[in-house]
Design an enzyme around this catalytic site. Structure first.
Site, PDB file in Angstrom:
ATOM      1  N   LYS A   1       0.810  -1.217   0.000  1.00 19.91           N
ATOM      2  CA  LYS A   1       0.000   0.000   0.000  1.00 19.91           C
ATOM      3  C   LYS A   1       0.851   1.278   0.000  1.00 19.91           C
ATOM      4  CE  LYS A   1      -3.940  -2.274   2.267  1.00 19.91           C
ATOM      5  NZ  LYS A   1      -4.931  -2.203   3.375  1.00 19.91           N
TER       6      LYS A   1
ATOM      7  N   TYR B   1     -12.429  -2.155  -3.685  1.00 15.68           N
ATOM      8  CA  TYR B   1     -12.943  -2.306  -2.319  1.00 15.68           C
ATOM      9  C   TYR B   1     -14.475  -2.245  -2.248  1.00 15.68           C
ATOM     10  CZ  TYR B   1      -8.394  -2.220   0.116  1.00 15.68           C
ATOM     11  OH  TYR B   1      -7.150  -2.531   0.611  1.00 15.68           O
TER      12      TYR B   1
ATOM     13  N   ARG C   1      -1.954 -14.330   4.456  1.00 17.52           N
ATOM     14  CA  ARG C   1      -2.738 -13.659   5.509  1.00 17.52           C
ATOM     15  C   ARG C   1      -1.985 -13.738   6.841  1.00 17.52           C
ATOM     16  NH1 ARG C   1      -7.018 -10.252   4.345  1.00 17.52           N
ATOM     17  NH2 ARG C   1      -7.490 -10.526   6.540  1.00 17.52           N
TER      18      ARG C   1
ATOM     19  N   HIS D   1      -2.123  -5.545   1.535  1.00 21.76           N
ATOM     20  CA  HIS D   1      -3.415  -6.222   1.332  1.00 21.76           C
ATOM     21  C   HIS D   1      -3.133  -7.652   0.897  1.00 21.76           C
ATOM     22  CE1 HIS D   1      -7.436  -7.193  -0.209  1.00 21.76           C
ATOM     23  NE2 HIS D   1      -6.777  -7.799  -1.181  1.00 21.76           N
TER      24      HIS D   1
ATOM     25  N   GLU E   1      -9.724 -10.729  -7.471  1.00 21.36           N
ATOM     26  CA  GLU E   1      -8.735  -9.657  -7.270  1.00 21.36           C
ATOM     27  C   GLU E   1      -7.558  -9.778  -8.243  1.00 21.36           C
ATOM     28  OE1 GLU E   1      -7.785  -9.705  -3.085  1.00 21.36           O
ATOM     29  OE2 GLU E   1      -9.786  -9.008  -2.514  1.00 21.36           O
TER      30      GLU E   1
ATOM     31  N   ASN F   1      -2.024   0.195   6.810  1.00 26.74           N
ATOM     32  CA  ASN F   1      -1.451  -1.041   7.340  1.00 26.74           C
ATOM     33  C   ASN F   1      -0.597  -1.805   6.330  1.00 26.74           C
ATOM     34  OD1 ASN F   1      -3.502  -1.950   5.758  1.00 26.74           O
ATOM     35  ND2 ASN F   1      -4.664  -2.955   7.389  1.00 26.74           N
TER      36      ASN F   1
HETATM   37  P1  IDP Z   1      -7.860  -6.786   5.723  1.00 26.85           P
HETATM   38  O1  IDP Z   1      -7.047  -5.869   4.833  1.00 26.85           O
HETATM   39  O2  IDP Z   1      -7.052  -7.272   6.897  1.00 26.85           O
HETATM   40  O3  IDP Z   1      -8.523  -7.901   4.968  1.00 26.85           O
HETATM   41  P2  IDP Z   1     -10.491  -5.528   5.841  1.00 26.85           P
HETATM   42  O4  IDP Z   1     -11.427  -5.634   6.997  1.00 26.85           O
HETATM   43  O5  IDP Z   1     -10.815  -6.277   4.599  1.00 26.85           O
HETATM   44  O6  IDP Z   1      -9.025  -5.895   6.376  1.00 26.85           O
HETATM   45  O7  IDP Z   1     -10.373  -3.960   5.499  1.00 26.85           O
HETATM   46  C1  IDP Z   1      -9.768  -3.536   4.305  1.00 26.85           C
HETATM   47  C2  IDP Z   1      -8.846  -2.392   4.630  1.00 26.85           C
HETATM   48  O8  IDP Z   1      -9.621  -1.292   5.102  1.00 26.85           O
HETATM   49  C3  IDP Z   1      -7.838  -2.635   5.756  1.00 26.85           C
HETATM   50  O9  IDP Z   1      -6.689  -3.339   5.350  1.00 26.85           O
HETATM   51  C4  IDP Z   1      -7.522  -1.240   6.193  1.00 26.85           C
HETATM   52  O10 IDP Z   1      -6.619  -0.582   5.312  1.00 26.85           O
HETATM   53  C5  IDP Z   1      -8.892  -0.569   6.094  1.00 26.85           C
HETATM   54  N1  IDP Z   1      -9.645  -0.645   7.363  1.00 26.85           N
HETATM   55  C6  IDP Z   1     -10.216  -1.751   7.924  1.00 26.85           C
HETATM   56  N2  IDP Z   1     -10.830  -1.465   9.075  1.00 26.85           N
HETATM   57  C7  IDP Z   1     -10.658  -0.127   9.261  1.00 26.85           C
HETATM   58  C8  IDP Z   1     -11.074   0.794  10.284  1.00 26.85           C
HETATM   59  O11 IDP Z   1     -11.733   0.436  11.271  1.00 26.85           O
HETATM   60  N3  IDP Z   1     -10.683   2.097  10.108  1.00 26.85           N
HETATM   61  C9  IDP Z   1      -9.960   2.527   9.036  1.00 26.85           C
HETATM   62  N4  IDP Z   1      -9.571   1.699   8.062  1.00 26.85           N
HETATM   63  C10 IDP Z   1      -9.895   0.391   8.157  1.00 26.85           C
HETATM   64 MG    MG Z   2      -9.972  -7.816   3.464  1.00 28.16          MG
END
Ligand code: IDP
Ligand code: MG
Length: 139
Positions: free
Chosen positions: A10, A50, A86, A116, A127, A113
């Site tokens: 990212k 997304y 993961r 992805h 994807e 974070n």
């Molecule tokens: P993942 O990337 O671990 O699968 P997901 O729940 O699919 O997590 O969420 C997609 C992305 O959205 C996350 O990687 C993160 O960048 C963002 N995200 C998820 N939850 C939050 C939140 O509570 N606040 C802000 N951004 C979030």
């Molecule tokens: Mg996800």
């Protein structure tokens, strides 16, 4: 079972020159990079990617963030690649990520974070096809 999964490094990570270190962790985990490119997403492309999160309160902020700089997208191949990656990524919230994971090491917060990874076989296929055509994947 040999699987393929989609990885995205990212914008928070590409901005800090962490692409090489993250790809090194991926390769050291035994995952093979079978496709790779650096691109800059448009807002529309990020929103398309997304779509499953379109009703979440963080959707607009997330898609702004994902378009804030370049991303490095890749296809990873290996035994149980989806779950393996993961695990290597760590929890979405880096405060909850385990030692030795990419997010524990590099993520800035729950949104920024660093990586992805696809969460299921079905989503991995969708994807991968979102970013790559057949000719760009070298098995
Ligand atoms: P993942 O990337 O671990 O699968 P997901 O729940 O699919 O997590 O969420 C997609 C992305 O959205 C996350 O990687 C993160 O960048 C963002 N995200 C998820 N939850 C939050 C939140 O509570 N606040 C802000 N951004 C979030
Ligand atoms: Mg996800």
């Amino acid at each position: 079972m040999v699987e393929r999964t989609l990885s995205i490094i990212k914008p928070d990570a590409t901005a800090r020159n962490l692409t090489g270190e993250i790809l090194k962790m991926i390769e050291e985990a035994g995952l093979k990079i079978v496709a790779l490119k650096k691109i800059k997403l448009t807002k529309e492309q990020a929103e398309g990617f997304y779509q499953v999160h379109k009703d979440k309160p963080f959707f607009d902020s997330l898609t702004d963030f994902m378009t804030s700089g370049p991303v490095v997208v890749s296809v990873l191949e290996g035994e149980n690649a989806i779950e393996k990656y993961r695990k290597l990524m760590g929890a979405t919230n880096p405060a909850k990520a385990e030692e030795g994971t990419i997010r524990k090491k590099f993520a800035l917060d729950i949104e920024k974070n660093s990586v992805h990874g696809s969460d299921s076989k079905e989503n991995a296929e969708i994807e991968i096809n979102y970013f790559f055509n057949k000719l760009e994947i070298v098995g």
